[in-house]
Design an enzyme around this catalytic site. Sequence first.
Site: not given
Length: 907
Positions: A330, A644
């Site tokens: 990320d 996620d």
Amino acid sequence: MRQQSLLWHTLPEQDVLTTWETTREGLTSAEVRHRQGLFGPNRLPVKPPPSIFTIFLHQFLSPLIYILLLAAVISLIIGEHTDAAFIFAILLLNATLGGFQEWKAEQNAAALQMLLKVHARVRRNGDEQEIPSDELVPGDLCLLESGNRVPADIRLLDSKNLAIDESLLTGESLAVEKSPSTVSEPGAPISDRTNVAYGGTTVMVGRGVGVVVATGLHTEVATIAKTVAEAAETKPPLVVRMDQFARYVSVAVVVACGLLAAVAVSRGIPLMEVFFMAVALAVSAIPEGLPVAMTVALSVATFRMAKRHVIVRRLTTVEGLGSCTYIASDKTGTLTVNQQTVKKIVLPSGDHFSVTGEGYTGEGAVVPDAEGSLSPETVAQLRRLGTAGVLCNEAHLTCEKGEWNFHGDAVDVALLALGYKLALDLPGLKRSVNVLGTIPFESERKFAALLYEESQNNNIAVKGAVEEILARCDAMLVGETVEPIEKKLIEQAAGALANQGYRVLALAEGTVPAQDGHGSFEEHHLPPLTLLGVIGAIDPLRPEARDAVRECRQAGVQVAMVTGDHPATALSLSRELGIAESEGEVVTGRQLAEIDSGQESQFMELINRMRVFARVTPIQKHQIVEALVKMGHFVAVTGDGVNDAPALKKAHLGVAMGSGTDVAKDSAAMIITDNRFPSIVAGIEEGRFAYDNVRKVIALLISCGAAEIFLFTVSLLFGLPLPLTAVQLLWLNLVTNGPQDVALAFEAGEPDAMTRKPRKPTEGIFDSMMVQQTIVSGLVMGLVAFAAWYWWLSAGVEEAQARNLLLLLMVFLENVHVFNCRSERRSAFTVPLRNNRILIFGVLAAQGIHILSMYVPATQHALKVAPVSLQEWGALLLLASIMLITMEIFKMVKKENRLQPSVDNEI
């Protein structure tokens, strides 16, 4: 007051508050302390760690130990009381050492669990605060939001779009929408109790507030937790494979010992002597301590990782870290500081400036991009821009005792930080103006404005999207003069910043007549404005991220950025990091969605080429990880949100951020407590260190066992007496060598660990390198020992004295060989002793204990040993050094072979 099994879902909100004597302002601190004493901590039942005594007894649960106990009993029966006592003493010592190591591993695991505590947000004394969830008490006002794990049973009072995953309790995969005002029937199943949030469940979306009605053992999930706590833990795959390997080796050793025993009997050696020899040789050669040593090695690695901000939730993760070939990272907070920072300023004059410093601090300065210093006029213009940003602002940023504290919108805080860097007196500036009205920022409006009175003038400060502010400006400030605005030049400058990934805002000012400054302040009251300039804000890279990405490339680990941010921003940062160079390496979520589901090969090929994935959805993130896994990558993926979780579970190594949601942490295999990308790299490095140490322990154990079998086999083939007695073999392996193999697990990492390619996940521990090392070292050790045994007997040395010397030589050989095993590739002379002080102490202790045994009457009699002269001791040490010299030559030859170019390379 006590926790009762009341049907909280059947009671109206006010009845619940009355029952628990609480209000919407929460409990007072005094009442919380009282209830904590009354109800105890909010903890679910957990399996208690084994006691030291239990761990000690566990050391005796082994077939080899049973054989040794049988040998001790037989010794008693035939009157060999000294041998029996010695065997019992060795078993006791071995259990003590093994038990201590296992107890330390349990302590390390418990310490790591303390770092994984869940927190809860509560309202007490009318203020919101975050506390460890085990401090919750019935009657607490608890606040829930997306991603939280519900910390206790809570009767909801308010909610907004709240949906909770209750599959832990009900088995239903769909999240349950909650409605606090709905009162359920007494017999309603859990899934229909929409006004209660149960402990252990997960908030998927929305927010909620409720009163805690049950904690700890009184919650619905307590019964499930009790079952889980009592369940047996599974061993890590590496330890399981070592168990299997040890069993295979054990069978081979038993067969070999049986054949040796048969040969010995045929040579006329007494049956009882052969029996004890076979038992001792089996115990010595079988790597019974291997699984325990593996567990210790993995446990040491997890503890070291915790010191580097990496919490490993499962030992299996340590094994896999060394295999990682791809990190899908990320952007926000991992590669960047997760704090918007003004980095660029463009004035209407066309002058460009850079702003130093990162994050929400006032540390930094504004410097011109062109050569030269700032003129007084330019400084004044920059401060006017900064003043507008500070006044039209709802955030807070102060420095107290050297620490910067902030709250509010990210861009607003960034503008305050810019004000400090421009040397503005923010508190004084705020006090000097009288706010008359505000127009708050809204996404539809795209700007915010503040009307304020200063020195009897009514001024306006405005900030917002460039296109929106330019549409309201008819002039621009150039130096100290106001000139007609040149919108095209400003739009070009703003576009250039946007293409570099900056979030661009314009700032302007204006004035209104004094009589118009009273009453409501609406959008239509805005006069034509004067543009002060545009700023470019960005979430800057962490200073250490660039080096970490480079280290990954050196280690053969690919790094990709997977983000929901704009592709221009992602590419700009990726260029700085060295992840990507051109737009051809960037793909957006929209482009991925355009690929038909039947075109899997095209999708896989695209994923393989790309290094930046921008504007991707959580589902697409899961698809990206799935494609990488299919391509054969061993994938680590980062995440911090509820959405996620699927990608974290799909990846081989799910990496959750310490600031992330409870759901992400539960789905991940490891947690990065400081949210930094370099910590992920540190975890991979420690994983490689741990795997290397596992190989070192195996190499030591197997080579020593092979040497002893070789020594006995060749001695029998040459018609020589048995080289060592059963008790001497037990002493050699359980007392002098035992501590060394465990100490190897504490070896510091090798400097080239992150320059080697990742090992294949399917690769066995016994690769060609280890097989060759084990064979060579085992043969050399066995040959040196046999040659000395043969020479002493041929020279007329008494058999008892020859055994005494041979036993000391074997201790020396194992002492020396452990230094060979500290590195598979490097010379033993290049590995600093400080890298493993525990091993140094272990070697000295082993040698010291053996020398002491030569002088203590009891061990002299049991081991059949006697003191040796200093000359003999030195000669044996010199003879044992052959082991070191041989392995140094072996490593040198292997190094030369590795450096030799292949035929393909030469062509």
